[in-house]
Design a protein around this motif. Sequence first.
Motif, PDB file in Angstrom:
ATOM      1  N   MET A 124      -4.287  -6.895  -2.643  1.00 26.89           N
ATOM      2  CA  MET A 124      -2.740  -6.836  -2.143  1.00 26.89           C
ATOM      3  C   MET A 124      -2.622  -8.131  -1.327  1.00 26.89           C
ATOM      4  N   LEU A 125      -3.458  -8.787  -0.928  1.00 30.73           N
ATOM      5  CA  LEU A 125      -3.200 -10.085  -0.284  1.00 30.73           C
ATOM      6  C   LEU A 125      -3.305 -11.251  -0.908  1.00 30.73           C
TER       7      LEU A 125
ATOM      8  N   ALA B  80       3.383 -13.316   5.417  1.00 28.25           N
ATOM      9  CA  ALA B  80       3.802 -13.537   3.929  1.00 28.25           C
ATOM     10  C   ALA B  80       2.387 -13.713   3.255  1.00 28.25           C
ATOM     11  N   PHE B  81       2.228 -13.332   1.980  1.00 27.18           N
ATOM     12  CA  PHE B  81       1.053 -13.445   1.290  1.00 27.18           C
ATOM     13  C   PHE B  81       1.617 -13.712  -0.204  1.00 27.18           C
TER      14      PHE B  81
ATOM     15  N   ALA C 214       6.519 -10.281   1.615  1.00 30.65           N
ATOM     16  CA  ALA C 214       6.689 -10.050   2.951  1.00 30.65           C
ATOM     17  C   ALA C 214       5.682  -8.973   3.602  1.00 30.65           C
ATOM     18  N   PHE C 215       5.068  -9.242   4.571  1.00 37.15           N
ATOM     19  CA  PHE C 215       4.255  -8.272   5.259  1.00 37.15           C
ATOM     20  C   PHE C 215       4.554  -8.106   6.723  1.00 37.15           C
ATOM     21  N   ASP C 216       4.445  -6.528   7.256  1.00 39.65           N
ATOM     22  CA  ASP C 216       4.473  -6.380   8.561  1.00 39.65           C
ATOM     23  C   ASP C 216       3.100  -6.332   9.255  1.00 39.65           C
ATOM     24  N   GLY C 217       2.873  -7.015  10.069  1.00 37.75           N
ATOM     25  CA  GLY C 217       1.566  -7.138  10.859  1.00 37.75           C
ATOM     26  C   GLY C 217       1.461  -6.509  11.959  1.00 37.75           C
TER      27      GLY C 217
ATOM     28  N   PRO D   3       3.356  -3.973   3.405  1.00 41.62           N
ATOM     29  CA  PRO D   3       4.270  -4.769   2.666  1.00 41.62           C
ATOM     30  C   PRO D   3       5.712  -4.282   2.973  1.00 41.62           C
ATOM     31  N   VAL D   4       6.733  -5.117   3.073  1.00 41.97           N
ATOM     32  CA  VAL D   4       7.973  -4.890   3.522  1.00 41.97           C
ATOM     33  C   VAL D   4       8.447  -5.032   2.197  1.00 41.97           C
TER      34      VAL D   4
END
Length: 748
Positions: free
Chosen positions: A57-58, A101-102, A106-109, A124-125
């Motif tokens: 995923m990352l 972001a990876f 974009a991701f919500d941490g 993931p966004v």
Amino acid sequence: MTLNDPQITEHLLDDLLDNCANEPIRIPGAIQPHGALLTLLETDWTVQQASANAWQMLGIARDVQPGDSLARWLGPSLADALRAAVQENADLDSLDPLPMAFGGQAFDGLLHRHDGLLFLELEPVATQASMHGLGPRLTRTLRRLQSAKSLDELYAISVAEIRALTGYDRVLIYRFQEQGHGQVIAESATAELDAYLGLFFPATDIPQQARELYRLNWLRIIPDATYVAAPLVPALRPDNGAPLDMSYAVLRSVSPIHCQYMHNMGVCSSMSISLLKDDRLWGLISCGNREPLQVPHTLRSACQTIGQVLSMQISLLEDQQIQRQRLAKHHMLDRLSRAMNEASDDVYHGLLEHSQALLTLVDASGVAVVIDGQVHLIGQCPSAEQVNALQQWLQTRARPVFETASLGAVFPEAQAYSHVASGLLAFSLPKPVANAVLWFRAEVKVSVEWSGNPQQSKRGVNDRLQPRGSFAAWEQQVDGTARTWNAGEVYAVSDLRRSALEADLSRQVLREKDAVRARDELVAVVSHDLRSPLTVIVMQCGMMQRVIAADIGPSSKRLNSAIDTLQRASARMTRLLEDLLDTSRIEAGRYSIDAEPLDISQLFEDAWSLLTPLALHKFIDLTFSAEPDLKIVADPERMFQVLSNLVGNAIKFTPKAGTVSVTAAAAAEGDDVVVSVVDSGDGIAADQLPHVFERYWRKREGNPSGTGLGLYISQGIVKAHGGELTATSQQGVGSEFRFTVPRVALMP
């Protein structure tokens, strides 16, 4: 992993089903795969565990492993940014969501700390388009919630707004009942779905451990119940070899049993928002969708805010409703209180003269008034013998006010007369008084609609625990139940009991030959010594209300301090009331004791343990000595009260570095034991010594907070034992208080 996954064998499924209620749902060892999880040690910023899907995923290289630095996992710049954000923000909630972001995604941490670890959850966004206009809309929704005039309006606004915001097929509010089951009290759903409004769900649908997790977490989401779980790597924590406690993790994998439950319910995606009142789980906002649905974190946060405001508004409106119910009883309570005060005989005879008002006060079908063991029946009641047996049982419950809508369930003997008394609301007075008032409500034959048969909930072939398969409405005939007493009725009975106590206490004082003086002094003590604690209580309650109004999160330090002050003030008020009640019993000649053989050395040991810290604080030499094997016949609690009062006074009025000695010896003549408390204090003036055992005597300096009842009550206790309490004193030398108490007869 799902229940349909081929990796789950029949034997494993049996084990899961049989242990559902005790399943370790806090430590599932896996997450839902719509996000990734990393756990970190902040001491060296290394990754301890990762979800198995994190690499893909990352976009992380496979040679990176748990135990490596955070920089290897996220890259130096992103790791440094994360570390700086965490170190600069003590409140991690203020960081959520932390944008990351990876590989262009974009991701919500989402961050939280638990059990010595920092949890980093990454979702993931997909797009921000759905967030357009969310702020103004949420503001309008909150304003509508705060302006709601009734609970039903409040519920309707909540379910409609959350469904419109999220797109779920169904949003409902589910309220927990005292018996553990729950009822759907509001619903917004598409026309194609069956209506659940008004249906009851059995308590077994949500086990107690699951309810506790709902209480700890405002929100829980399952985007797709058909997911295959992503296990943790490694399976156990490297630092302690224990499973990872994921109680607060958003991505925590749920029980396969719950996933099957959702499938049986026709739901593929769900979200639950907890509703709390006084830190207890009041209910849930439950959202369900027939297709998978991923609700972004920002939108979930908006829904959580709605749930938090709804929780506050529920508390506010329920309290207002209770207050209206209570005020509606005010005039009737005044009427009954006057009747008790004006009664020529016992105060409770005043209630008998207003029997209809007594019934109307709580909308009862019958009432029994017990006066000195004699039962008076009004309306539909059990027999006098049955009421007497019920009253004796109530005396063992140690509850000033008792209420139930299913008396036969808690007092089986009542099943014989459930047709007239399935509901009970009663108050009794402290022993040894046997007076009481018991209101009854007749049985009401009702039908309860359940979502499925509760008797078959989670039970299947071979009585094996399994998810309930049917949610079709199922009607149950309920016997032995009356209409529930509402909060206003329970408060009315509490208020009437207080009035009865006050009237009875006044009547006892008036029976004394110096009634007028005693009454005036009693009023003076109450107004002087209870005014300050009550003022503190009122002020701190106001402070708590302001804090709650300003902060929808966990209780603040100010609130904890206020509560602590409230408790101390209430404790002092309770002690004063106990002294006043003891005084009234002594005055009326109704003071009773439960005497038993008592080892005097044990009594001294208990007193020494309690009072030594007070003596040490003033560097006073406190000693206890008694003749060997000396036993007395006394009430342990009351005799300890006398001893602690006398020794406590001696310590209080002895200067620092003084002495207090307590001795016990058999009397030279007779069958008594003489207990002596001698101090090296300043002594008592000769003109004051004859008055030390009078009510409210507290002339001695340095005792502004005393009630003046301690020595008076102590003398009453000693007299009740058949003994005598005396005092001698010499100013500048000290004082001695001596009392006698019967000795256990020696064997011939």
